[in-house]
Design a protein around this motif. Sequence first.
Motif, mmCIF file in Angstrom:
data_model
loop_
_atom_site.group_PDB
_atom_site.id
_atom_site.type_symbol
_atom_site.label_atom_id
_atom_site.label_comp_id
_atom_site.label_asym_id
_atom_site.label_seq_id
_atom_site.Cartn_x
_atom_site.Cartn_y
_atom_site.Cartn_z
ATOM 1 N N TYR A 109 -64.095 120.745 42.992
ATOM 2 C CA TYR A 109 -65.388 121.415 43.146
ATOM 3 C C TYR A 109 -65.793 121.451 44.615
ATOM 4 O O TYR A 109 -66.233 122.494 45.130
ATOM 5 N N GLY A 110 -65.641 120.340 45.305
ATOM 6 C CA GLY A 110 -65.995 120.301 46.718
ATOM 7 C C GLY A 110 -65.142 121.242 47.553
ATOM 8 O O GLY A 110 -65.642 121.924 48.448
ATOM 9 N N LEU A 111 -63.830 121.286 47.249
ATOM 10 C CA LEU A 111 -62.938 122.179 47.988
ATOM 11 C C LEU A 111 -63.243 123.648 47.712
ATOM 12 O O LEU A 111 -63.156 124.495 48.606
ATOM 13 N N VAL A 112 -63.595 123.955 46.470
ATOM 14 C CA VAL A 112 -63.912 125.335 46.113
ATOM 15 C C VAL A 112 -65.200 125.794 46.787
ATOM 16 O O VAL A 112 -65.303 126.909 47.294
ATOM 17 N N ARG A 113 -66.219 124.927 46.801
ATOM 18 C CA ARG A 113 -67.524 125.319 47.325
ATOM 19 C C ARG A 113 -67.645 125.146 48.840
ATOM 20 O O ARG A 113 -68.517 125.753 49.467
ATOM 21 N N GLY A 114 -66.783 124.336 49.440
ATOM 22 C CA GLY A 114 -66.901 124.042 50.866
ATOM 23 C C GLY A 114 -66.929 125.260 51.771
ATOM 24 O O GLY A 114 -67.826 125.400 52.611
ATOM 25 N N PRO A 115 -65.936 126.178 51.645
ATOM 26 C CA PRO A 115 -65.945 127.343 52.540
ATOM 27 C C PRO A 115 -67.181 128.220 52.393
ATOM 28 O O PRO A 115 -67.635 128.832 53.367
ATOM 29 N N ALA A 116 -67.736 128.324 51.168
ATOM 30 C CA ALA A 116 -68.891 129.204 50.942
ATOM 31 C C ALA A 116 -70.207 128.535 51.335
ATOM 32 O O ALA A 116 -71.073 129.146 51.955
ATOM 33 N N ASP A 117 -70.367 127.253 50.960
ATOM 34 C CA ASP A 117 -71.638 126.556 51.167
ATOM 35 C C ASP A 117 -71.689 125.755 52.461
ATOM 36 O O ASP A 117 -72.770 125.337 52.882
ATOM 37 N N GLY A 118 -70.529 125.531 53.079
ATOM 38 C CA GLY A 118 -70.486 124.711 54.292
ATOM 39 C C GLY A 118 -70.087 123.280 53.953
ATOM 40 O O GLY A 118 -70.535 122.713 52.942
ATOM 41 N N TRP A 119 -69.273 122.688 54.822
ATOM 42 C CA TRP A 119 -68.758 121.342 54.535
ATOM 43 C C TRP A 119 -69.815 120.261 54.694
ATOM 44 O O TRP A 119 -69.609 119.133 54.255
#
Length: 481
Positions: free
Chosen positions: A215-225
């Motif tokens: 989940y973190g890897l999927v959302r990271g690029p869109a939401d920011g790390w």
Amino acid sequence: MSQHTARRGGAAWALVITSVAGFMAALDNLVVTTALPSIREDLGGALDDLEWTVSAYTLTFAVLLMFGAALGDRFGRRRMFTVGLTVFTGASAAAAMAPGIGSLIAARAVQGAGAAVMMPLTLTLLTAAVPAARRGTVYGIWGAVNGLAIASGPLIGGTLTEHASWHWIFWLNVPLGLVALPLARLRLAESHGTGARLDVPGTLLASGALFGIVYGLVRGPADGWTDPVVLTALSAGGALLAGFVLYSSRAAHPMLPMRLFRSRAFAGINAASLLMFVGMFGSVFLLSQYMQGVLGNSPTEAGLRMLPWTGMPMLVAPIAGFLSDRVGGRPVVAAGLLLQAVGLGWMARVATADASYAVQLPGLVISGVGMALYFAPAANLVMSSVRPEEQGIASGANNALREVGGALGIAVMSSIFSAQGGYESAQSFVDGMRPALVTGAAVVALAAVAVLLVPARRKTGPAAEPPAGQASAPVLESTTR
């Protein structure tokens, strides 16, 4: 294995059924990507909603893979394979008929759950049906079909969307599933693992860890790390993963025995699989956009131009499987990974805002040959690195690591791309893509180094020694329930 079981679980039928099922599950990883604009036009939804039509499948697939393998070992691999195939087929029909973006995302999540039960058992059922001396060749065909599905997802999705409707990327699975289900019941032999009870604490820890990390890897690029939700997901996933390792090291009957990683063969091939998918998935993600957004190809044209890469497994993977039977899987896998790295490096070097297809072609061919040399022997190395009764969970663990690698690859490549370029212009896209592809090439080269941890081939056959660090084990018996 009894003669009746051998007839029922013939290698040819097992290969056909498991290849079809594996193709369906692997295809749906990327088949939606080129259909997203049409889906948005029909069903509406914001950018986040469209991203979740891809991510919902990836997430449930990765999280439940090891649990699906454990269910097969406990309740019967053929039985749970048919359950997973039924769920996947039904969810595909639901996705095709989805009236809104929310119901489509829900159907994609259920699809991923069905695939997670079905996919790891394809390799276990195939292994049980094929004599050890022929497994390399058969894995070659199985690997060719799965490799083609992964890499041709954008082509198939784009072609169906452009010439029919986006609904058909999901309807495609339904007739395949309806044909495969009765064949699986009639032609596959039943087999079990150790018969131990399900490891509930280990299952919860592993599923929670994979959910948080993916989940973190999927959302990271869109939401920011630095987004709080992304940081929380990655931190919680890492903590649960550490808890899973600690628990599995001490439990009497863990879902994934940590002693397996003391085997250089098991540890090496799993590390290589993780790194391979980091480099390959991230590269395919960017290159498919490059061919369309920068070079101006339609989805179908882009897919056709990538055929020297995506179609090569159909030609080379069976040969790779044959070679692995003769010389062992390690040199074939290492050569494939090095060629994949060279091909990615070539494509990074020649990429420009107006690159001709002729200058791209050598890199596509080299990458295709490399990918084909990887898939079949890698499957053989995974399954031969453990005892027969542990092959189900070994397949599940390997598939889970590959899915995490794919999610990590897209996340890493997207971050490098965003830092160095963007979508503002064709040159900006190239500026971001080139360092990302170089990174992908380096990661795949590192995977080749990891394969060298795998011990050199030993004699195969009835008198072969067991995997390193493991005691001799009896041949897994199959029944025909």
